[in-house]
Structures are given as structure tokens and as C-alpha cells.
Design a protein around this motif. Structure first.
Motif, PDB file in Angstrom:
ATOM      1  N   GLY A 107       0.792  -1.214   0.000  1.00  0.00           N
ATOM      2  CA  GLY A 107       0.000   0.000   0.000  1.00  0.00           C
ATOM      3  C   GLY A 107       0.827   1.266   0.000  1.00  0.00           C
ATOM      4  N   GLY A 108       1.882   1.300   0.804  1.00  0.00           N
ATOM      5  CA  GLY A 108       2.671   2.519   0.918  1.00  0.00           C
ATOM      6  C   GLY A 108       3.624   2.740  -0.227  1.00  0.00           C
ATOM      7  N   GLU A 109       4.393   1.693  -0.592  1.00  0.00           N
ATOM      8  CA  GLU A 109       5.444   1.853  -1.587  1.00  0.00           C
ATOM      9  C   GLU A 109       4.950   1.619  -3.019  1.00  0.00           C
ATOM     10  OE1 GLU A 109       8.519   2.900  -0.571  1.00  0.00           O
ATOM     11  OE2 GLU A 109       7.520   3.055   1.376  1.00  0.00           O
ATOM     12  N   LEU A 110       4.360   0.451  -3.290  1.00  0.00           N
ATOM     13  CA  LEU A 110       3.972   0.124  -4.664  1.00  0.00           C
ATOM     14  C   LEU A 110       2.755   0.923  -5.123  1.00  0.00           C
ATOM     15  CD1 LEU A 110       4.498  -3.756  -4.659  1.00  0.00           C
ATOM     16  CD2 LEU A 110       5.966  -2.001  -5.670  1.00  0.00           C
ATOM     17  N   ALA A 215      -2.591  -9.043   3.772  1.00  0.00           N
ATOM     18  CA  ALA A 215      -3.367  -9.240   2.548  1.00  0.00           C
ATOM     19  C   ALA A 215      -2.481  -9.596   1.358  1.00  0.00           C
ATOM     20  CB  ALA A 215      -4.182  -7.988   2.244  1.00  0.00           C
ATOM     21  N   PHE A 216      -1.211  -9.161   1.368  1.00  0.00           N
ATOM     22  CA  PHE A 216      -0.311  -9.407   0.242  1.00  0.00           C
ATOM     23  C   PHE A 216       1.012  -9.959   0.754  1.00  0.00           C
ATOM     24  CE2 PHE A 216      -3.288  -6.234  -1.236  1.00  0.00           C
ATOM     25  CZ  PHE A 216      -3.615  -6.687  -2.513  1.00  0.00           C
ATOM     26  N   MET A 217       1.511 -10.989   0.065  1.00  0.00           N
ATOM     27  CA  MET A 217       2.743 -11.645   0.479  1.00  0.00           C
ATOM     28  C   MET A 217       3.926 -10.688   0.469  1.00  0.00           C
ATOM     29  SD  MET A 217       3.867 -14.475   1.659  1.00  0.00           S
ATOM     30  CE  MET A 217       2.599 -15.662   1.195  1.00  0.00           C
ATOM     31  N   VAL A 218       3.876  -9.670  -0.397  1.00  0.00           N
ATOM     32  CA  VAL A 218       4.989  -8.733  -0.493  1.00  0.00           C
ATOM     33  C   VAL A 218       5.173  -7.962   0.816  1.00  0.00           C
ATOM     34  CG1 VAL A 218       3.589  -6.811  -1.404  1.00  0.00           C
ATOM     35  CG2 VAL A 218       6.030  -6.946  -1.966  1.00  0.00           C
ATOM     36  N   ASP A 219       4.126  -7.833   1.620  1.00  0.00           N
ATOM     37  CA  ASP A 219       4.273  -7.149   2.902  1.00  0.00           C
ATOM     38  C   ASP A 219       5.067  -7.986   3.895  1.00  0.00           C
ATOM     39  OD1 ASP A 219       2.894  -4.753   2.314  1.00  0.00           O
ATOM     40  OD2 ASP A 219       0.975  -5.783   2.528  1.00  0.00           O
ATOM     41  N   THR A 220       5.014  -9.307   3.731  1.00  0.00           N
ATOM     42  CA  THR A 220       5.781 -10.205   4.585  1.00  0.00           C
ATOM     43  C   THR A 220       7.192 -10.411   4.040  1.00  0.00           C
ATOM     44  OG1 THR A 220       3.737 -11.362   5.181  1.00  0.00           O
ATOM     45  CG2 THR A 220       5.803 -12.493   5.655  1.00  0.00           C
ATOM     46  N   MET A 221       7.303 -10.448   2.695  1.00  0.00           N
ATOM     47  CA  MET A 221       8.599 -10.641   2.030  1.00  0.00           C
ATOM     48  C   MET A 221       8.825  -9.481   1.057  1.00  0.00           C
ATOM     49  SD  MET A 221       8.648 -14.789   1.429  1.00  0.00           S
ATOM     50  CE  MET A 221       7.006 -14.897   0.719  1.00  0.00           C
ATOM     51  N   PRO A 222       9.321  -8.347   1.560  1.00  0.00           N
ATOM     52  CA  PRO A 222       9.426  -7.129   0.739  1.00  0.00           C
ATOM     53  C   PRO A 222      10.270  -7.284  -0.520  1.00  0.00           C
ATOM     54  CG  PRO A 222       9.693  -6.617   3.069  1.00  0.00           C
ATOM     55  CD  PRO A 222       9.699  -8.107   2.960  1.00  0.00           C
ATOM     56  N   PHE A 223      11.178  -8.243  -0.560  1.00  0.00           N
ATOM     57  CA  PHE A 223      12.009  -8.403  -1.753  1.00  0.00           C
ATOM     58  C   PHE A 223      11.173  -8.733  -2.987  1.00  0.00           C
ATOM     59  CE2 PHE A 223      11.783 -12.647   0.134  1.00  0.00           C
ATOM     60  CZ  PHE A 223      11.506 -13.461  -0.955  1.00  0.00           C
ATOM     61  N   LEU A 224       9.948  -9.243  -2.785  1.00  0.00           N
ATOM     62  CA  LEU A 224       9.076  -9.564  -3.919  1.00  0.00           C
ATOM     63  C   LEU A 224       8.682  -8.310  -4.703  1.00  0.00           C
ATOM     64  CD1 LEU A 224       6.678 -12.242  -2.345  1.00  0.00           C
ATOM     65  CD2 LEU A 224       8.582 -12.629  -3.924  1.00  0.00           C
ATOM     66  N   ALA A 225       8.843  -7.149  -4.105  1.00  0.00           N
ATOM     67  CA  ALA A 225       8.510  -5.903  -4.808  1.00  0.00           C
ATOM     68  C   ALA A 225       9.368  -5.706  -6.045  1.00  0.00           C
ATOM     69  CB  ALA A 225       8.671  -4.707  -3.868  1.00  0.00           C
ATOM     70  N   ASN A 226      10.503  -6.397  -6.116  1.00  0.00           N
ATOM     71  CA  ASN A 226      11.428  -6.216  -7.236  1.00  0.00           C
ATOM     72  C   ASN A 226      11.170  -7.175  -8.393  1.00  0.00           C
ATOM     73  OD1 ASN A 226      12.969  -4.175  -5.868  1.00  0.00           O
ATOM     74  ND2 ASN A 226      13.888  -5.794  -4.620  1.00  0.00           N
ATOM     75  N   VAL A 227      10.257  -8.142  -8.225  1.00  0.00           N
ATOM     76  CA  VAL A 227      10.009  -9.076  -9.319  1.00  0.00           C
ATOM     77  C   VAL A 227       9.210  -8.370 -10.419  1.00  0.00           C
ATOM     78  CG1 VAL A 227      10.033 -11.019  -7.729  1.00  0.00           C
ATOM     79  CG2 VAL A 227       7.849  -9.998  -8.390  1.00  0.00           C
ATOM     80  N   PRO A 228       9.394  -8.751 -11.688  1.00  0.00           N
ATOM     81  CA  PRO A 228       8.652  -8.104 -12.780  1.00  0.00           C
ATOM     82  C   PRO A 228       7.171  -8.485 -12.750  1.00  0.00           C
ATOM     83  CG  PRO A 228       9.976  -9.916 -13.615  1.00  0.00           C
ATOM     84  CD  PRO A 228      10.368  -9.736 -12.186  1.00  0.00           C
ATOM     85  N   GLU A 229       6.353  -7.648 -13.365  1.00  0.00           N
ATOM     86  CA  GLU A 229       4.907  -7.844 -13.337  1.00  0.00           C
ATOM     87  C   GLU A 229       4.485  -9.145 -13.994  1.00  0.00           C
ATOM     88  OE1 GLU A 229       1.221  -5.365 -15.194  1.00  0.00           O
ATOM     89  OE2 GLU A 229       2.606  -4.209 -13.942  1.00  0.00           O
ATOM     90  N   GLY A 233       2.769 -15.323 -10.146  1.00  0.00           N
ATOM     91  CA  GLY A 233       2.431 -14.947  -8.774  1.00  0.00           C
ATOM     92  C   GLY A 233       2.582 -13.468  -8.475  1.00  0.00           C
ATOM     93  N   ALA A 234       2.980 -12.678  -9.488  1.00  0.00           N
ATOM     94  CA  ALA A 234       3.210 -11.246  -9.264  1.00  0.00           C
ATOM     95  C   ALA A 234       2.014 -10.406  -9.705  1.00  0.00           C
ATOM     96  CB  ALA A 234       4.474 -10.789  -9.986  1.00  0.00           C
ATOM     97  N   GLY A 235       0.824 -10.958  -9.625  1.00  0.00           N
ATOM     98  CA  GLY A 235      -0.369 -10.196  -9.981  1.00  0.00           C
ATOM     99  C   GLY A 235      -0.554  -8.953  -9.131  1.00  0.00           C
ATOM    100  N   PHE A 236       0.037  -8.974  -7.930  1.00  0.00           N
ATOM    101  CA  PHE A 236      -0.076  -7.797  -7.061  1.00  0.00           C
ATOM    102  C   PHE A 236       0.590  -6.573  -7.687  1.00  0.00           C
ATOM    103  CE2 PHE A 236       3.942  -9.743  -5.906  1.00  0.00           C
ATOM    104  CZ  PHE A 236       4.794  -8.665  -5.729  1.00  0.00           C
ATOM    105  N   LYS A 237       1.585  -6.796  -8.570  1.00  0.00           N
ATOM    106  CA  LYS A 237       2.245  -5.655  -9.220  1.00  0.00           C
ATOM    107  C   LYS A 237       1.290  -4.963 -10.189  1.00  0.00           C
ATOM    108  CE  LYS A 237       6.106  -4.647  -9.107  1.00  0.00           C
ATOM    109  NZ  LYS A 237       7.413  -5.159  -9.544  1.00  0.00           N
TER     110      LYS A 237
END
Length: 511
Positions: A107-110, A215-229, A233-237
Motif C-alpha cells: 500500500g505505501g510503496e507500490l 493481505a499481500f505476500m509482499v508485505d511479509t517478504m518485501p524483496f518480492l517488490a522487485n520481481v517483474p509484473e 504470482g506477481a499479480g499484485f504488481k
């Protein structure tokens, strides 16, 4: 080279275990953490944080572990407060330490909500934004100029409810948005399907979903924010990209409307025009004004819509209180002046009704607080609160704590009056709007809007339970989950109190 019996995953697990053991040996805390549920090695209490109605679980922790409880998830310490005393002593009295916000990868960064007031880190940008809001709506005297707007839009609300009472929830949200938009940007909403209202509703729904814990795995594992869209599993992007556009539009489109109106010389007075008038702003200052207005426009609608909707539920469930309040209105203003709402104030019983109603409404609506973040190590009440900890005040329990409020589920405004020498119960305004340097900056505006909506609705309507096939339906007090929570829809009967009330409702209303 790895043997057939040892895999890279085995080595990774061993490395994690080794790192954990080293941390345990080297990390000599000056005191113990607050008590809380036991966790697992490495992952901590990852299964303990509830996703649905977390305030109920937090309350159970309070009963089991005390007013300050602690969990740890993948190294992130979380402190839950279940008493007003601890919330005040930590969040108010140590405000310089306990006023930061967490970094929220989704929510904050992406999505980008870190640019909004609710998630500003503690510092200069937060101070300036709150200063902007205080300058225009920071006290009751400054709000007087907006009273005609609130009255006119509330009268329009009464007409909508009279015509279609079954759409109460939609009417409440629409009216709250109409009042806030008129105050924040000088914009008069269209009667139906207004684009600015729809935009704000959509943005706040996405804010709630993107910042909800777990609600989103990226909040637990922030490194996932760097994966391409396109990555599996990167539907959150993709969601983050779409929601970021909504967020940007929510701030920029109404702001451009004000600037265009000012350039044409036809702008009406508003929060935004007041901050722009006669000033030449830098790009940074311009962005600050835009997001200050957006914070008022987006957050203000929720902070007023939820209590007003809760009011109709309260009146449905507590008809005796409704009758007392209506009698108070009739006695003070008389049946021929029901819209002279501002003169209701002098009566103590009515004031107590509004005070308790506002806080009962908050306790049944805004149930989840955005955590505070600790900026340096602290020892509080003998417990170690490490730097970076998230601190969550459980406002719901504080407003429903039987140690503070007798029979807290009962709607009893008289609890705030002196009664046969018995002291009134705790003034809940110190709880309702948050704590410390993160207290809601628009609390006076929210109070005023809820006040006029409550008085005018009770003056002309009788609110009661619906009867279906001869059976009286008692609505349930239930809520959605998320960072922003709302009462779930409920049924009630809303009818004019008299022919005179009907005539007043149907009068034409114009600016």
C-alpha cells in the motif's frame, strides 16, 4: 559441489537457523518484551495475527497477557495496547518516539499511499500538512463559515432518505462526500453518480485493501517488490499499478478543478483555495497543498459517513434513547424550528447524547488503527520496546472496556452526566480520534458534520426496526475487515414524525 543428500534449500535452512542462534546469543535486551502468545523459531507469531476482525483477538490477548502484549513476525515486533492509560503514556506523552508510520511495501510503496497524510513518516512533511489543515479547519470557530454548506447538504440528505429509505447507506456516503468535497475543493456534487464521489470511494476502498495486514505476500517478504509484473504470482504488481493511478487521480483531478476555477475567477471558498490564494508555491509546496486537500477529501468522508450510518443503527436498537433525544430537541427549538440546529448546544443531556453517540459510532465503525512506529528503543512499564516496533492501539476495546464503561454495549448517553453524586464516565473523545501526534486533524470537522446530521435526522424522522411478515427484525452489529472498516448493511424503518416534518423535508434546498 553439493552431494545428492544436500540441497541448496538445506543449506539455506541451516544458514537461517545459524543466523537465528547468533542473534539470540548476541542480542542482549535491556529488559524483557511484553508478554504475548508463544511463537516459532525464525517465523515468530506469523500465524497469530488475525486477518478478520483483529480487534477481537487483540482484546483476548489483553485479557490473557495484560494491557500491553507483544508478538514478533519475521523479526518485526508488534505491540498491542488495550488500555487508555498505556496509549496516553506511550503515544501522547512520548510522541516524539511513537509517532512514525510503518513502511508498507504494497500500500505505501507500490501503490504510493506513503504520499498521503495517513502514512507520512514522522517529520517535516507531516508537520506542514497538519499545519495546513489546522490553519483552515483546526478549531470550531474556523468551521463556522462552513456551517451553511453542512446544513444544505444535510437537508438534501433528508430528502433522499425520505424518497428512498432503503438506500440509506448509499445516501450517507454520498452526503458525507458532498460535504467534504464542498469544503475541501469548493466542488458541488451532481445529484447522482458524481465522478469525484465515485473516485474517492474507489480510492479509499483500494487503500483499505492494499494496507490490510497480511493481505499481500509482499508485505511479509518485501524483496518480492522487485520481481517483474509478468513473473508468476506477481499479480499484485498489476494491481499496484492500477491502484496507484486511482490514488493519483483522487488527489490531482479535484486539485486541478480548484486551480481552473481560480484562474477563471469563479472559485468558491474552500480549504484548497484558502491555501492557494495570493501565494506563489514551489513544486514541493504545491504538492503539499494538493495532498493536504486530498487527505481531507478522502479520509474525511469515511470519518463522517461511518458514524452517521452507525447513528441510524443505534437509534434502531435503542428506541428509548431516541425518544429522549427527540424530546430534548423539541423542548429547545420547538416543533416549528427543527432546522435551527446550532441552538441545541446549551442543554447538558443533549450534549451527552452527541458525545456518547460519536464515540459509540466510532467503536462500531472505525475499528482498525494504522500502527504507530517507534523511532528509538524505549523501556515502558518495565518492558523493552525496540526501535522499529509497530504499536497498535486497540481503540475498539478501549471504548468497550467494562473497567471504564459500565455495560459498554448499551447506548446510554446519561453515563456522561453527574448522577446523584456519581462521577461521569471517561470522556471518550480522547480515544475516538486516535492518539498523540497522529490524532485525526479533522476531528472538529467530523464532530460538526455528525452533530448536524444527527440533530436534523432525529428532528424529522422516527427510526425503528423493520417488521417483515409480522416479525420484528433486530439488526446485527457487524463490520467489514480492512484498514478502514464499516458497518455491514442493515435494515431499519425510517418514517417522518409528522405531516409538518414531511413538509419541511420536501422544501427546496439551494446554495
Amino acid at each position: 559441489m553439493l552431494t545428492s543428500n544436500v540441497t541448496w534449500l538445506d543449506l539455506l535452512c541451516l544458514a537461517c537457523i545459524g543466523a537465528f542462534l547468533v542473534k539470540q546469543v548476541l542480542n542482549k535486551n535491556p529488559a524483557s518484551y511484553p508478554p504475548g502468545p508463544r511463537g516459532w523459531p525464525l517465523v515468530g507469531n506469523i500465524q497469530a495475527i488475525p486477518r478478520i476482525k483483529p480487534w477481537l483477538t487483540f482484546a483476548e490477548w489483553g485479557k490473557k497477557y495484560g494491557d500491553i502484549s507483544h508478538v514478533e513476525i519475521l523479526g518485526q515486533h508488534i505491540i498491542v495496547l488495550n488500555s487508555v492509560e498505556n496509549a496516553v503514556n506511550m503515544l501522547d506523552k512520548k510522541g516524539t518516539v511513537y509517532s512514525d508510520r510503518p513502511v508498507l511495501p504494497m500500500g505505501g510503496e507500490l501503490v504510493g499511499w506513503k504520499s498521503a497524510l495517513a502514512l507520512f513518516p514522522y517529520g517535516g512533511r507531516l508537520h506542514q500538512s497538519r499545519k495546513n489543515i489546522h490553519q483552515v479547519i483546526g478549531n470550531r470557530a474556523a468551521l463556522c463559515v462552513y456551517h451553511p454548506i453542512e446544513e444544505i447538504e444535510t437537508r438534501r440528505f433528508l430528502k433522499r432518505v425520505f424518497s428512498n429509505p432503503e438506500q440509506l447507506q448509499a445516501h450517507v456516503r454520498y452526503t458525507a462526500g458532498a460535504i467534504i468535497l464542498r469544503i475541501s475543493h469548493g466542488y458541488e456534487v451532481k445529484e447522482n453518480n458524481d465522478p469525484f464521489i465515485d473516485l474517492a470511494d474507489r480510492a479509499m476502498d483500494q487503500f483499505s485493501r492494499s494496507t490490510a495486514p497480511g493481505a499481500f505476500m509482499v508485505d511479509t517478504m518485501p524483496f518480492l517488490a522487485n520481481v517483474p509484473e509478468w513473473f508468476p504470482g506477481a499479480g499484485f504488481k498489476r494491481l499496484a499499478r492500477e491502484w496507484s493511478k486511482t490514488r493519483e487521480d483522487m488527489a490531482a483531478i479535484p486539485y486541478k478543478f480548484v486551480k481552473d476555477q481560480m484562474a477563471a475567477g469563479i472559485a468558491t471558498m474552500s480549504f484548497t483555495s484558502n491555501l492557494l490564494e495570493g501565494r506563489t508555491l514551489s513544486a514541493e509546496q504545491d504538492d503539499m497543498v494538493m495532498w493536504s486537500a486530498a487527505g481531507l477529501y478522502s479520509g474525511g468522508a469515511d470519518w463522517t459517513a461511518s458514524p452517521i450510518y452507525s447513528f441510524f443503527l443505534a437509534m434502531t436498537l435503542f428506541p428509548d434513547v431516541q425518544k429522549k433525544a427527540q424530546a430534548e430537541i423539541d423542548a429547545v427549538v420547538g416543533p416549528d424550528e427543527v432546522f435551527r440546529w446550532s441552538v441545541v448546544g446549551p442543554t447538558g443531556a443533549w450534549i451527552s447524547f452527541i458525545v456518547f453517540f460519536n464515540c459509540w459510532a466510532v467503536s462500531t465503525a472505525q475499528l482498525t488503527a494504522i500502527p504507530h512506529r517507534v523511532t528509538e528503543d524505549d523501556i515502558h512499564d518495565g518492558y523493552y520496546i525496540p526501535k522499529g516496533s509497530l504499536v497498535i492501539p486497540n481503540i475498539w476495546f478501549m471504548l468497550n472496556d467494562p473497567r471504564t464503561y459500565a455495560n459498554p454495549s448499551q447506548f446510554n448517553p446519561e453515563r456522561f452526566l453527574d448522577n446523584n453524586g456519581k462521577d461521569p464516565e471517561l470522556e471518550p473523545r480522547t480515544i475516538c480520534f486516535g492518539f498523540g501526534r497522529r490524532v485525526c486533524p479533522g476531528l472538529h470537522l467530523a464532530d460538526t458534520i455528525v452533530w448536524i446530521s444527527t440533530v436534523m435526522s432525529l428532528a424529522v424522522f422516527d427510526i425503528s426496526k423493520v417488521v417483515e411478515k409480522g416479525v420484528e427484525i433486530t439488526p446485527e452489529v457487524d463490520h467489514t475487515s480492512g484498514t478502514i472498516t464499516h458497518l455491514k448493511p442493515f435494515k431499519c424503518s425510517i418514517k417522518p414524525r409528522s405531516a409538518k416534518a414531511t413538509a419541511l423535508i420536501q422544501q427546496d434546498v439551494n446554495y
